[in-house]
Every structure is written in C-alpha cells, then in structure tokens.
Write a protein that holds these residues in place. Structure first.
Motif, short mmCIF file in Angstrom:
data_model
loop_
_atom_site.label_atom_id
_atom_site.label_comp_id
_atom_site.label_asym_id
_atom_site.label_seq_id
_atom_site.Cartn_x
_atom_site.Cartn_y
_atom_site.Cartn_z
N LEU A 26 0.84 -1.19 0.00
CA LEU A 26 0.00 0.00 0.00
C LEU A 26 0.88 1.24 0.00
N HIS A 27 0.40 2.27 -0.70
CA HIS A 27 1.09 3.56 -0.74
C HIS A 27 0.08 4.59 -0.24
N GLU A 28 0.47 5.36 0.77
CA GLU A 28 -0.43 6.36 1.32
C GLU A 28 0.25 7.72 1.30
N VAL A 29 -0.48 8.71 0.85
CA VAL A 29 0.00 10.09 0.81
C VAL A 29 -1.00 10.95 1.55
N SER A 30 -0.49 11.81 2.42
CA SER A 30 -1.40 12.71 3.11
C SER A 30 -1.77 13.88 2.21
N HIS A 31 -2.81 14.52 2.58
CA HIS A 31 -3.34 15.63 1.79
C HIS A 31 -2.89 16.94 2.41
N PRO A 32 -2.61 17.95 1.61
CA PRO A 32 -2.18 19.24 2.15
C PRO A 32 -3.20 19.89 3.08
N ASP A 33 -4.46 19.46 3.04
CA ASP A 33 -5.46 20.02 3.94
C ASP A 33 -5.23 19.60 5.39
N ASN A 34 -4.35 18.64 5.60
CA ASN A 34 -4.03 18.20 6.95
C ASN A 34 -2.59 18.60 7.25
N PRO A 35 -2.36 19.77 7.84
CA PRO A 35 -1.00 20.29 8.01
C PRO A 35 -0.09 19.43 8.89
N ASP A 36 -0.67 18.68 9.82
CA ASP A 36 0.16 17.84 10.69
C ASP A 36 0.78 16.67 9.94
N TRP A 37 0.17 16.26 8.83
CA TRP A 37 0.65 15.09 8.10
C TRP A 37 0.95 15.39 6.64
N SER A 38 0.93 16.65 6.24
CA SER A 38 1.15 16.95 4.83
C SER A 38 2.55 16.53 4.39
N ASP A 39 2.64 16.17 3.17
CA ASP A 39 3.89 15.71 2.55
C ASP A 39 4.40 14.40 3.13
N THR A 40 3.60 13.68 3.86
CA THR A 40 4.01 12.39 4.40
C THR A 40 3.64 11.30 3.40
N GLU A 41 4.61 10.46 3.07
CA GLU A 41 4.36 9.32 2.19
C GLU A 41 4.81 8.06 2.91
N VAL A 42 4.00 7.03 2.82
CA VAL A 42 4.30 5.78 3.50
C VAL A 42 4.08 4.63 2.53
N LEU A 43 5.00 3.68 2.53
CA LEU A 43 4.83 2.41 1.81
C LEU A 43 4.71 1.32 2.87
N LEU A 44 3.71 0.47 2.74
CA LEU A 44 3.49 -0.62 3.68
C LEU A 44 3.36 -1.91 2.90
N GLY A 45 4.29 -2.83 3.14
CA GLY A 45 4.23 -4.15 2.52
C GLY A 45 3.83 -5.16 3.57
N TYR A 46 2.92 -6.06 3.22
CA TYR A 46 2.47 -7.09 4.16
C TYR A 46 2.34 -8.41 3.42
N ALA A 47 2.59 -9.49 4.16
CA ALA A 47 2.51 -10.81 3.54
C ALA A 47 2.31 -11.87 4.61
N THR A 48 1.74 -12.98 4.20
CA THR A 48 1.65 -14.18 5.03
C THR A 48 2.56 -15.21 4.41
N VAL A 49 3.56 -15.64 5.18
CA VAL A 49 4.53 -16.62 4.69
C VAL A 49 4.56 -17.75 5.70
N ASP A 50 4.07 -18.92 5.28
CA ASP A 50 3.95 -20.07 6.18
C ASP A 50 3.18 -19.64 7.43
N LYS A 51 3.77 -19.77 8.59
CA LYS A 51 3.07 -19.42 9.83
C LYS A 51 3.40 -18.00 10.31
N TYR A 52 4.09 -17.22 9.48
CA TYR A 52 4.54 -15.88 9.85
C TYR A 52 3.75 -14.79 9.13
#
Length: 83
Positions: A26-52
C-alpha cells in the motif's frame, strides 16, 4: 486521536518475484489540507509466509519504490527460509 483527513491510499503492484505470494503493498500520501501530516508518504508491505506475518514499513515514498520492493522481497525470502 488525530483524524487523518484527506489521506489517499492505493494498492501498488507487487514486485515480479512476489506475484504468487499472499502479499500486498500500500502507498499512502497525506493531503495538504491536513498540516500535521502533509507531505508524508508511507509504503506498507504485508505478507503471510507459512506461519509468519511479515510487515515492512517505509517512509520515503514512491520515489524509492524500487528500493522498497527489493527490501520487501529479501525479507519475504528470508522468512520463507525460516519455515
């Protein structure tokens, strides 16, 4: 609790080596209307591998997606060797 107004989240394509995995990025970008989080970009990778469950978080945004994909792929391969 802070409300995250205006964030935009999208699902990105998996790296070719992970196409058959139970995974997502997932890629998430904050919106400039939210000054506390503006210009924040996050990449989140998730997976299920065997029992992990694997989660990899990156804060550098899309400009470094290839680096993120490489790290995420290597983490999944390492976890797969544990199982």
């Amino acid at each position: 609790m802070m409300e995250l107004k205006g964030t935009q989240t999208e699902r990105l394509d998996l790296p070719p080596a992970l196409i058959s995995e139970d995974a997502g990025i997932l890629h998430e970008v904050s919106h400039p209307d939210n000054p506390d989080w503006s210009d924040t970009e996050v990449l989140l990778g998730y997976a299920t591998v065997d029992k992990y469950t694997v989660v990899v978080l990156g804060h550098q945004g899309r400009q470094s997606q290839s680096e993120f994909d490489d790290v995420f792929t290597r983490v999944i391969e390492k976890v797969r060797r544990l199982g």
